[in-house]
Design a protein around this motif. Structure first.
Motif, PDB file in Angstrom:
ATOM      1  N   PHE A 215      18.208  19.755  27.387  1.00  0.00           N
ATOM      2  CA  PHE A 215      18.789  20.854  28.155  1.00  0.00           C
ATOM      3  C   PHE A 215      17.947  21.537  29.139  1.00  0.00           C
ATOM      4  O   PHE A 215      18.328  21.821  30.187  1.00  0.00           O
ATOM      5  N   MET A 219      18.340  21.951  32.990  1.00  0.00           N
ATOM      6  CA  MET A 219      18.282  23.058  33.744  1.00  0.00           C
ATOM      7  C   MET A 219      17.296  23.050  34.962  1.00  0.00           C
ATOM      8  O   MET A 219      17.637  23.589  35.888  1.00  0.00           O
TER       9      MET A 219
ATOM     10  N   THR B 158      24.603  30.484  32.721  1.00  0.00           N
ATOM     11  CA  THR B 158      24.786  29.250  32.194  1.00  0.00           C
ATOM     12  C   THR B 158      24.679  29.298  30.838  1.00  0.00           C
ATOM     13  O   THR B 158      25.676  28.674  30.223  1.00  0.00           O
ATOM     14  N   LEU B 159      23.525  30.050  30.226  1.00  0.00           N
ATOM     15  CA  LEU B 159      23.644  30.284  28.849  1.00  0.00           C
ATOM     16  C   LEU B 159      24.864  30.807  28.091  1.00  0.00           C
ATOM     17  O   LEU B 159      25.520  30.197  27.281  1.00  0.00           O
ATOM     18  N   ILE B 160      25.216  31.994  29.060  1.00  0.00           N
ATOM     19  CA  ILE B 160      26.659  32.406  28.179  1.00  0.00           C
ATOM     20  C   ILE B 160      27.908  31.378  28.621  1.00  0.00           C
ATOM     21  O   ILE B 160      28.465  31.260  27.472  1.00  0.00           O
ATOM     22  N   LEU B 162      27.320  28.350  28.501  1.00  0.00           N
ATOM     23  CA  LEU B 162      27.449  27.227  27.318  1.00  0.00           C
ATOM     24  C   LEU B 162      27.939  27.587  26.104  1.00  0.00           C
ATOM     25  O   LEU B 162      28.542  26.817  25.188  1.00  0.00           O
ATOM     26  N   PHE B 163      27.472  28.801  25.655  1.00  0.00           N
ATOM     27  CA  PHE B 163      27.707  29.441  24.092  1.00  0.00           C
ATOM     28  C   PHE B 163      29.305  29.538  24.042  1.00  0.00           C
ATOM     29  O   PHE B 163      30.111  29.169  23.058  1.00  0.00           O
ATOM     30  N   VAL B 164      29.894  30.177  25.258  1.00  0.00           N
ATOM     31  CA  VAL B 164      31.343  30.337  25.302  1.00  0.00           C
ATOM     32  C   VAL B 164      32.061  29.056  24.968  1.00  0.00           C
ATOM     33  O   VAL B 164      33.137  28.553  24.379  1.00  0.00           O
ATOM     34  N   THR B 167      31.706  27.465  21.582  1.00  0.00           N
ATOM     35  CA  THR B 167      32.694  28.009  20.634  1.00  0.00           C
ATOM     36  C   THR B 167      33.854  27.580  20.699  1.00  0.00           C
ATOM     37  O   THR B 167      34.583  27.383  19.726  1.00  0.00           O
ATOM     38  N   TYR B 170      34.419  24.122  19.630  1.00  0.00           N
ATOM     39  CA  TYR B 170      34.392  24.176  18.096  1.00  0.00           C
ATOM     40  C   TYR B 170      35.422  24.441  17.481  1.00  0.00           C
ATOM     41  O   TYR B 170      36.040  23.815  16.597  1.00  0.00           O
ATOM     42  N   ILE B 184      28.545  25.023  16.001  1.00  0.00           N
ATOM     43  CA  ILE B 184      28.319  25.533  17.233  1.00  0.00           C
ATOM     44  C   ILE B 184      27.285  24.573  17.501  1.00  0.00           C
ATOM     45  O   ILE B 184      27.383  24.501  18.660  1.00  0.00           O
TER      46      ILE B 184
ATOM     47  N   VAL C  37      25.141  36.636  18.389  1.00  0.00           N
ATOM     48  CA  VAL C  37      25.522  35.340  18.669  1.00  0.00           C
ATOM     49  C   VAL C  37      24.924  34.165  17.818  1.00  0.00           C
ATOM     50  O   VAL C  37      25.512  33.412  17.315  1.00  0.00           O
ATOM     51  N   THR C  41      26.680  31.531  15.235  1.00  0.00           N
ATOM     52  CA  THR C  41      26.013  30.100  15.503  1.00  0.00           C
ATOM     53  C   THR C  41      25.455  29.565  14.194  1.00  0.00           C
ATOM     54  O   THR C  41      26.053  28.659  13.760  1.00  0.00           O
ATOM     55  N   THR C  44      28.319  28.625  11.488  1.00  0.00           N
ATOM     56  CA  THR C  44      29.149  27.676  11.552  1.00  0.00           C
ATOM     57  C   THR C  44      28.626  26.592  11.081  1.00  0.00           C
ATOM     58  O   THR C  44      29.240  25.317  10.879  1.00  0.00           O
ATOM     59  N   LEU C 121      35.460  33.648  15.666  1.00  0.00           N
ATOM     60  CA  LEU C 121      34.767  33.149  16.679  1.00  0.00           C
ATOM     61  C   LEU C 121      34.963  33.958  18.002  1.00  0.00           C
ATOM     62  O   LEU C 121      34.139  33.785  18.793  1.00  0.00           O
ATOM     63  N   ILE C 124      32.192  35.921  20.248  1.00  0.00           N
ATOM     64  CA  ILE C 124      31.498  35.191  21.326  1.00  0.00           C
ATOM     65  C   ILE C 124      31.788  35.957  22.592  1.00  0.00           C
ATOM     66  O   ILE C 124      31.033  35.799  23.460  1.00  0.00           O
ATOM     67  N   LEU C 127      29.397  38.412  24.340  1.00  0.00           N
ATOM     68  CA  LEU C 127      28.259  37.926  25.633  1.00  0.00           C
ATOM     69  C   LEU C 127      28.892  38.551  26.945  1.00  0.00           C
ATOM     70  O   LEU C 127      27.969  39.142  27.685  1.00  0.00           O
TER      71      LEU C 127
END
Lengths: 259, 259, 259, 259
Positions: A215, A219, B158-160, B162-164, B167, B170, B184, C37, C41, C44, C121, C124, C127
């Motif tokens: 990752f 980036m 990008t991080l946001i 990726l997390f969304v 989730t 998943y 997750i 967050v 994570t 899960t 979930l 999330i 964010l």
């Protein structure tokens, strides 16, 4: 011996994009190149009939002889012969025909067939001769020239990034996958496939550390992959501007001549 | 003790891109760095003969000693020693040699070999020393500095994303593929591989919902992946403009001095 | 009941990037979002101990209560309450807390656990609240607004391209791979994975016709994928120009006020 | 026979983005196109009930009749009929309905069902009719027109690169993987999948030579893939500038008319 004037006239037949015989000659050469690439491609297909193979090889010999003749005529007509021979186009023209004669020599000397067959593949370089026949392609070449220094630095950055990535993933994945990541050279293959976003799927990290590292590397890598886009497109627009400046200057010069 | 003048002169030998001994010295250091990366790479190959391994390790010791000497000389010649030591280049120069001595210490203390071997990989950071020797590379660094704030925000976005994404996938895929999308964090790996368009093929959605979600995420994601391209290339052209402004100012100043 | 002046002052505490209590408050909310967050994570992950799960759920309740309080205070302080409630931020703030209360209601009503878990979930989406706290992010939002119409047309073009590609590959590959390319919806998955260059490798053409079609589609597709890059980056530079214009106007206004 | 004036008025109903009946008519056609794509997609799903299939086919007939009527009316209303028939839109309108009638003819003549079914897929081309209804899409078309020559040269460069890459990898990998890289046409598939960075993972090099060659090709290839990005985005901004120039000229002309 023909006069220098005549030579200049004949030269316009070879290169000319203006003169009618020049254009006609161009199209024949472009057609021969396209035809020869098609024959080379078909020639590698397994299960060709002996008749077809024979026909393809005769085609090859004929086209090579035509290009040899072209090369000889170009040398003969050049105002400065050695300069042409060592120019970019002179070398391309030589590379296009040389493999055939070297192959012929090897064939006579009785060298084994496999190496000879590989040599024949060099015919694909004839495609580079196409670069002579397009105005827009000249603009692309100019753009690459303008951005050359920055592209080289970009290449160096990419190389550094590849080595650092390969070393990192080797550290994380070698204990878990001792075959796929057997050494840094093996890991370099992973780094190439990943950072160019090709991602074949033959090697990929499976440890949490290796995935986190991937990752991180991606980036940074996407930022670096973005670099040539900017370089090439800004160089391309500069090349376009230069061209229109030259054309404007020509028009002005003509205007003065008329006035 | 040598005079401040002399020190300044010697400094030009180390860094100088103008002075002849400076250039010569640069090329030697660049060569040593390249050589050491090659030896590190070969060293990780399985099945090296004991003789080769021995030779590679001796190479490593010699190069580390040379870089240690360089570091010491740079400290000695610096006008402000502590400032150099805590500068970007000072830290890079230290990081390049420190692992060897720490490793040596561990070796004497009898720590196990595996950890020591990993430490040796830090030699790859010597590549960062290369960044000192190129003018164009300085332009790249300036460009990244100019776009730093925006690149950080881009990283956050990008991080946001990726997390969304993780989730969401998943939710869709966990019931159908309880192993590949076990949690997750597992799904984050999918999100990284997909949004960077690497696509190894080790994890991918199989449900209709998951596939539709992937499409949606990619449409948004491609717009976001497009961001650094614009940022880096506009920063790069700004850095280029700054440079030519500085050079113009220098030329003008010279012109006044002459006139 | 507090005065309008006081309300305005308290509002600067919530949103303010200038006032000290505002900044302090911001950092607390950002921290809570990040923390929540992380807990989501971890929650899960399979195999958590009951104690950990209990702790994570209590965390969730506490943070939801804090965000509910924040939402109530924001409504109370807003100059025009309904306008805030139906504004972008008002909806985000509601979406951040609503799932918890709906879940609670379902829990009391005795609905099955699986659906409830999925609802959790939605946390999330907290964010998205982060988007309030960055100046540069505002510039990104402005850029997306500027390019909205063109991005929508780009999306439409992509959709058309995806459907045409899926229909084409269905024609070529369905007879050879009746399972992977069972219908146009199945082929759409191939089109998405291919045109975004993700290329998982779960479906790919094997017939000569399908491969040639893939080449054709990719040549067109790469031109279209290039579109958002240009759109986003030009919109981003326009947004940057607008900002500096506004700042210039502010500075001028201040200058007049002082002079 | 109706007057030319009336025809012009009716034409605004068909194409008009200004007149109310024109807009209404547009939305109906857009809706029909979307509906017909959905029915085509569902029609290919395996396991449809005979009733559903029957309904879908009747839908198809009705929509085709409506589009046939539209085509006839457009021909009737056109100021110059043959010019419309051979215009871009005229051909699209014909292509949208022709397959149905050809299919009908084949059906009556008793040709086998499989070929007929493939013909039905041509309905997907109705999507191209959508291109008439958007102003921004017109800008995209103008941009592609502006960059046409350069995009063609780019396509030529890509083709040359693909052939050279395929020949190279064939040389390196054919001895090691005689099935995956059986000939240059087989290797071309690898070149397409790799240079577009799709990377399905069905074919990839395994020899050191092939992997090094892949790295080399990708370094060159990424520079070339970067080209259309620059071309399209600069053409797009030129098209935008042209538009605002035209609008400005219109406003000025109106201003003079009023003044």
């Amino acid at each position: 011996m023909i006069s220098a004037n005549r030579k200049a006239k004949y030269r316009t037949y070879l290169d000319g994009t203006q003169s009618k015989p020049g254009k006609f000659f161009d199209w024949i050469l472009v057609g021969l190149i396209a035809y020869s690439v098609v024959t080379l491609t078909i020639d590698t297909l397994p299960g060709n009939s002996p008749g077809l193979t024979r026909f393809l090889h005769i085609s090859e010999v004929v086209i090579t002889l035509i290009f040899t003749l072209e090369y000889a005529v170009r040398i003969y007509l050049a105002p400065n012969r050695w300069r042409y021979i060592f120019s970019f186009w002179g070398i391309i023209d030589l590379v296009a025909v040389a493999p055939f004669y070297i192959m012929l020599g090897f064939g006579i000397a009785g060298v084994d067939l496999r190496g000879v067959r590989a040599f024949r593949l060099l015919r694909i370089l004839w495609l580079l001769k196409l670069a002579r026949y397009s105005r827009t392609l000249a603009r692309f070449r100019r753009a690459f020239e303008l951005a050359r220094e920055e592209l080289l630095v970009y290449l160096l950055m990419t190389l550094i990034l590849l080595f650092v990535s390969a070393t990192g993933i080797y550290y994380f994945e070698n204990p878990a996958q001792p075959e796929a990541f057997a050494s840094i050279p093996h890991s370099l293959w992973w780094a190439i496939v990943t950072l160019t976003t090709v991602g074949y799927g033959d090697v990929y990290p499976i440890t949490a550390g290796g995935r986190f590292f991937t990752f991180f590397v991606l980036m940074v890598g996407l930022g670096i992959v973005a670099v040539p886009t900017g370089l090439v497109s800004s160089a391309l627009s500069q090349a376009r501007r230069e061209e229109s400046d030259i054309r404007l200057a020509e028009l002005e010069a003509e205007g003065k001549g008329d006035g």
